[in-house]
Design an enzyme around this catalytic site. Sequence first.
Site, PDB file in Angstrom:
ATOM      1  CE  LYS A   7      -5.512 -20.183  13.656  1.00  0.00           C
ATOM      2  NZ  LYS A   7      -4.831 -21.387  13.217  1.00  0.00           N
ATOM      3  CG  LEU A   8     -13.962 -19.631  19.132  1.00  0.00           C
ATOM      4  CD1 LEU A   8     -14.228 -18.175  19.456  1.00  0.00           C
ATOM      5  CD2 LEU A   8     -15.194 -20.248  18.489  1.00  0.00           C
ATOM      6  CG  ASN A  37     -13.772 -23.617  11.613  1.00  0.00           C
ATOM      7  OD1 ASN A  37     -14.318 -23.403  10.533  1.00  0.00           O
ATOM      8  ND2 ASN A  37     -13.198 -22.664  12.325  1.00  0.00           N
ATOM      9  CB  SER A  84      -3.311 -21.646   9.588  1.00  0.00           C
ATOM     10  OG  SER A  84      -2.958 -21.483  10.950  1.00  0.00           O
ATOM     11  CE  LYS A  89      -4.786 -23.617   2.779  1.00  0.00           C
ATOM     12  NZ  LYS A  89      -3.583 -24.470   3.090  1.00  0.00           N
ATOM     13  CE1 TYR A  93      -5.311 -20.115   5.832  1.00  0.00           C
ATOM     14  CE2 TYR A  93      -7.703 -19.915   6.031  1.00  0.00           C
ATOM     15  CZ  TYR A  93      -6.557 -20.696   6.016  1.00  0.00           C
ATOM     16  OH  TYR A  93      -6.654 -22.059   6.157  1.00  0.00           O
ATOM     17  CG  ASP A 100      10.546 -20.825   4.160  1.00  0.00           C
ATOM     18  OD1 ASP A 100       9.515 -21.258   3.620  1.00  0.00           O
ATOM     19  OD2 ASP A 100      10.762 -19.614   4.374  1.00  0.00           O
ATOM     20  CB  ILE A 101       7.400 -25.111   2.043  1.00  0.00           C
ATOM     21  CG1 ILE A 101       6.468 -23.941   2.389  1.00  0.00           C
ATOM     22  CG2 ILE A 101       7.167 -26.289   2.968  1.00  0.00           C
ATOM     23  CD1 ILE A 101       4.997 -24.232   2.083  1.00  0.00           C
ATOM     24  CB  THR A 159      -9.361 -24.058   4.280  1.00  0.00           C
ATOM     25  OG1 THR A 159     -10.428 -23.515   5.054  1.00  0.00           O
ATOM     26  CG2 THR A 159      -8.888 -22.961   3.329  1.00  0.00           C
ATOM     27  CG  ASP A 160     -14.639 -24.720   5.545  1.00  0.00           C
ATOM     28  OD1 ASP A 160     -13.675 -23.983   5.842  1.00  0.00           O
ATOM     29  OD2 ASP A 160     -15.546 -25.020   6.353  1.00  0.00           O
ATOM     30  CD  GLU A 161     -11.514 -19.565   6.684  1.00  0.00           C
ATOM     31  OE1 GLU A 161     -11.051 -18.504   6.216  1.00  0.00           O
ATOM     32  OE2 GLU A 161     -11.485 -19.846   7.881  1.00  0.00           O
ATOM     33  N   PRO A 209     -13.208 -12.863  24.445  1.00  0.00           N
ATOM     34  CG  PRO A 209     -11.260 -12.503  23.180  1.00  0.00           C
ATOM     35  CD  PRO A 209     -11.796 -13.288  24.341  1.00  0.00           C
TER      36      PRO A 209
HETATM   37  P1  NAD Z   1      -0.915 -24.113  12.165  1.00  0.00           P
HETATM   38  O1  NAD Z   1      -0.806 -22.645  11.988  1.00  0.00           O
HETATM   39  O2  NAD Z   1      -1.246 -24.675  13.508  1.00  0.00           O
HETATM   40  O3  NAD Z   1       0.453 -24.796  11.695  1.00  0.00           O
HETATM   41  C1  NAD Z   1       1.132 -24.415  10.539  1.00  0.00           C
HETATM   42  C2  NAD Z   1       2.510 -25.092  10.551  1.00  0.00           C
HETATM   43  O4  NAD Z   1       3.172 -24.747   9.322  1.00  0.00           O
HETATM   44  C3  NAD Z   1       3.415 -24.606  11.686  1.00  0.00           C
HETATM   45  O5  NAD Z   1       4.094 -25.721  12.267  1.00  0.00           O
HETATM   46  C4  NAD Z   1       4.408 -23.694  11.002  1.00  0.00           C
HETATM   47  O6  NAD Z   1       5.680 -23.648  11.628  1.00  0.00           O
HETATM   48  C5  NAD Z   1       4.491 -24.324   9.619  1.00  0.00           C
HETATM   49  N1  NAD Z   1       4.918 -23.366   8.583  1.00  0.00           N
HETATM   50  C6  NAD Z   1       4.415 -22.122   8.349  1.00  0.00           C
HETATM   51  N2  NAD Z   1       5.076 -21.539   7.340  1.00  0.00           N
HETATM   52  C7  NAD Z   1       5.994 -22.439   6.907  1.00  0.00           C
HETATM   53  C8  NAD Z   1       6.948 -22.431   5.860  1.00  0.00           C
HETATM   54  N3  NAD Z   1       7.112 -21.354   5.071  1.00  0.00           N
HETATM   55  N4  NAD Z   1       7.728 -23.513   5.682  1.00  0.00           N
HETATM   56  C9  NAD Z   1       7.571 -24.607   6.477  1.00  0.00           C
HETATM   57  N5  NAD Z   1       6.694 -24.669   7.489  1.00  0.00           N
HETATM   58  C10 NAD Z   1       5.894 -23.604   7.693  1.00  0.00           C
HETATM   59  O7  NAD Z   1      -1.979 -24.594  11.087  1.00  0.00           O
HETATM   60  P2  NAD Z   1      -3.104 -25.730  11.172  1.00  0.00           P
HETATM   61  O8  NAD Z   1      -4.305 -25.171  11.824  1.00  0.00           O
HETATM   62  O9  NAD Z   1      -2.489 -26.976  11.673  1.00  0.00           O
HETATM   63  O10 NAD Z   1      -3.451 -25.893   9.621  1.00  0.00           O
HETATM   64  C11 NAD Z   1      -2.704 -26.791   8.808  1.00  0.00           C
HETATM   65  C12 NAD Z   1      -3.237 -26.727   7.386  1.00  0.00           C
HETATM   66  O11 NAD Z   1      -4.616 -27.095   7.370  1.00  0.00           O
HETATM   67  C13 NAD Z   1      -3.154 -25.332   6.763  1.00  0.00           C
HETATM   68  O12 NAD Z   1      -2.785 -25.479   5.414  1.00  0.00           O
HETATM   69  C14 NAD Z   1      -4.583 -24.786   6.874  1.00  0.00           C
HETATM   70  O13 NAD Z   1      -4.838 -23.896   5.832  1.00  0.00           O
HETATM   71  C15 NAD Z   1      -5.395 -26.057   6.745  1.00  0.00           C
HETATM   72  N6  NAD Z   1      -6.702 -26.095   7.432  1.00  0.00           N
HETATM   73  C16 NAD Z   1      -6.804 -25.757   8.754  1.00  0.00           C
HETATM   74  C17 NAD Z   1      -8.033 -25.873   9.405  1.00  0.00           C
HETATM   75  C18 NAD Z   1      -8.195 -25.545  10.877  1.00  0.00           C
HETATM   76  O14 NAD Z   1      -9.318 -25.557  11.390  1.00  0.00           O
HETATM   77  N7  NAD Z   1      -7.131 -25.266  11.623  1.00  0.00           N
HETATM   78  C19 NAD Z   1      -9.154 -26.325   8.691  1.00  0.00           C
HETATM   79  C20 NAD Z   1      -9.019 -26.639   7.328  1.00  0.00           C
HETATM   80  C21 NAD Z   1      -7.782 -26.537   6.729  1.00  0.00           C
HETATM   81  O1  DAU Z   2     -12.858 -23.319   8.166  1.00  0.00           O
HETATM   82  C1  DAU Z   2     -11.524 -23.719   8.203  1.00  0.00           C
HETATM   83  C2  DAU Z   2     -10.681 -22.614   8.779  1.00  0.00           C
HETATM   84  O2  DAU Z   2     -10.965 -22.564  10.182  1.00  0.00           O
HETATM   85  C3  DAU Z   2      -9.184 -22.818   8.558  1.00  0.00           C
HETATM   86  O3  DAU Z   2      -8.920 -22.755   7.180  1.00  0.00           O
HETATM   87  C4  DAU Z   2      -8.359 -21.766   9.294  1.00  0.00           C
HETATM   88  O4  DAU Z   2      -6.970 -22.047   9.167  1.00  0.00           O
HETATM   89  C5  DAU Z   2      -8.736 -21.808  10.766  1.00  0.00           C
HETATM   90  O5  DAU Z   2      -8.032 -20.801  11.483  1.00  0.00           O
HETATM   91  C6  DAU Z   2     -10.242 -21.625  10.939  1.00  0.00           C
HETATM   92  O6  DAU Z   2     -10.641 -20.264  10.562  1.00  0.00           O
HETATM   93  P1  DAU Z   2     -11.712 -19.431  11.400  1.00  0.00           P
HETATM   94  O7  DAU Z   2     -11.513 -17.991  11.106  1.00  0.00           O
HETATM   95  O8  DAU Z   2     -13.073 -19.997  11.231  1.00  0.00           O
HETATM   96  O9  DAU Z   2     -11.215 -19.807  12.899  1.00  0.00           O
HETATM   97  P2  DAU Z   2     -10.998 -18.932  14.219  1.00  0.00           P
HETATM   98  O10 DAU Z   2     -10.738 -19.920  15.327  1.00  0.00           O
HETATM   99  O11 DAU Z   2     -10.026 -17.838  14.024  1.00  0.00           O
HETATM  100  O12 DAU Z   2     -12.437 -18.285  14.448  1.00  0.00           O
HETATM  101  C7  DAU Z   2     -13.589 -19.098  14.581  1.00  0.00           C
HETATM  102  C8  DAU Z   2     -14.771 -18.151  14.767  1.00  0.00           C
HETATM  103  O13 DAU Z   2     -14.658 -17.520  16.049  1.00  0.00           O
HETATM  104  C9  DAU Z   2     -14.828 -17.026  13.749  1.00  0.00           C
HETATM  105  O14 DAU Z   2     -16.185 -16.763  13.419  1.00  0.00           O
HETATM  106  C10 DAU Z   2     -14.228 -15.834  14.484  1.00  0.00           C
HETATM  107  C11 DAU Z   2     -14.610 -16.091  15.922  1.00  0.00           C
HETATM  108  N1  DAU Z   2     -13.650 -15.596  16.952  1.00  0.00           N
HETATM  109  C12 DAU Z   2     -12.347 -15.932  16.824  1.00  0.00           C
HETATM  110  C13 DAU Z   2     -11.408 -15.485  17.738  1.00  0.00           C
HETATM  111  C14 DAU Z   2      -9.952 -15.851  17.598  1.00  0.00           C
HETATM  112  C15 DAU Z   2     -14.105 -14.834  18.016  1.00  0.00           C
HETATM  113  O15 DAU Z   2     -15.310 -14.545  18.152  1.00  0.00           O
HETATM  114  N2  DAU Z   2     -13.181 -14.396  18.935  1.00  0.00           N
HETATM  115  C16 DAU Z   2     -11.848 -14.670  18.832  1.00  0.00           C
HETATM  116  O16 DAU Z   2     -11.061 -14.217  19.695  1.00  0.00           O
END
Ligand code: NAD
Ligand code: DAU
Length: 339
Positions: free
Chosen positions: A192-193, A182, A85, A157, A153, A59-60, A125-127, A208
Amino acid sequence: MTIIVTGGAGFIGGNFIHYYLKKHPVDRVICLDKLTYAGNLSTLKPVMDNPNFRFVKADICDRAAVERLFDEEHPDIVVNFAAESHVDRSIENPEIFLQTNIIGTEVLMDACRKYGITRYHQVSTDEVYGDLPLDRPDLFFTEQTPIHTSSPYSSSKAGADLLVLAYHRTYGLPVTISRCSNNYGPYHFPEKLIPLMIANALNDKPLPVYGEGINVRDWLYVEDHCKAIDLIIHDGRVGEVYNIGGHNEMKNIDIVKLICKELGKPESLITYVTDRKGHDMRYAIDPTKIHNELGWLPETKFADGIKKTIKWYLENREWWEEIISGEYQNYYEKMYARR
Ligand code: NAD
Ligand code: DAU
């Protein structure tokens, strides 16, 4: 060169490890991951036997475990992907988001200070910029856009980002931060979507869509994100933030319709459900800085990336079917039954 990649059993961290080991075959890569629900060792199967790769389950937030690893490995670079995330989960239970995303970042940076590193990179993240209005297509997030978060979330971040910049200013820690839009691609967890819609469509289950489906996200193929991070950790300027995105804005509903079309499934599977609380309307990145300073440009067009992604989910059914057959069922019931 030794690099610790935290969260490497997750979506982007896993893709980064695959990319990095191919690009830098003589570097040593250590993956530190807690293996939460989102971490999957099968994502790392292709590199497990690579002699330059080591996996450590920890765990980090566990200071003793993190320091032990730094003591053993003396890393040059740390790239922190580890995080909670998923926005929807943060709305249900914010606390673990503050713990992992903020305290975990602090513990990692303390170890970096104690043992010395050449670079600590925070994957953000851009969020953190909040959202943009749908009726102002001329507006984009730049690195100067104020932090203005919407969900637990994104707030966690943003808190981590501020801490990273404070460690640079106060202690001189050599940090960089990237804020990406994203991502989509292989090994994306099916909550995720895009992967959720692919998995549901393949199983002829309802798709959904939150609210009216008009929210806009700026989609980037995951390998393009990995390439950008690789450039930043080697050539980016210390103390700087870099936005990453490829000018690929799409409405959620258009993505879902495209997935139906690609899979030959009827749009009648689409079901409009209750909107996400505090739902951000539009994200759109201005990537001018990383382009001008580091020459980065996205290489995969969405039309090709989504085809590659769908193909991957068709060819790797066991990877996601195993996930959705377990604890994920309870999550899905809880999150979607009441919507
Ligand atoms: P993810 O949820 O798929 O993976 C997260 C990983 O972190 C998992 O392997 C999990 O086991 C590990 N983890 C969680 N808590 C931990 C802890 N306490 N100690 C050690 N490991 C731990 O996430 P992702 O979508 O791959 O996102 C990775 C990073 O990129 C995140 O920091 C997220 O905020 C950022 N990010 C994601 C997106 C996106 O679209 N998915 C976009 C921009 C930024
Ligand atoms: O922008 C970067 C971010 O993108 C990352 O920081 C996050 O970790 C990552 O999860 C993602 O966040 P979003 O909330 O944008 O992603 P998500 O896939 O959850 O949703 C994308 C869009 O789709 C959002 O407008 C919500 C919508 N959605 C999502 C789900 C899961 C739906 O309409 N139906 C769904 O079931």
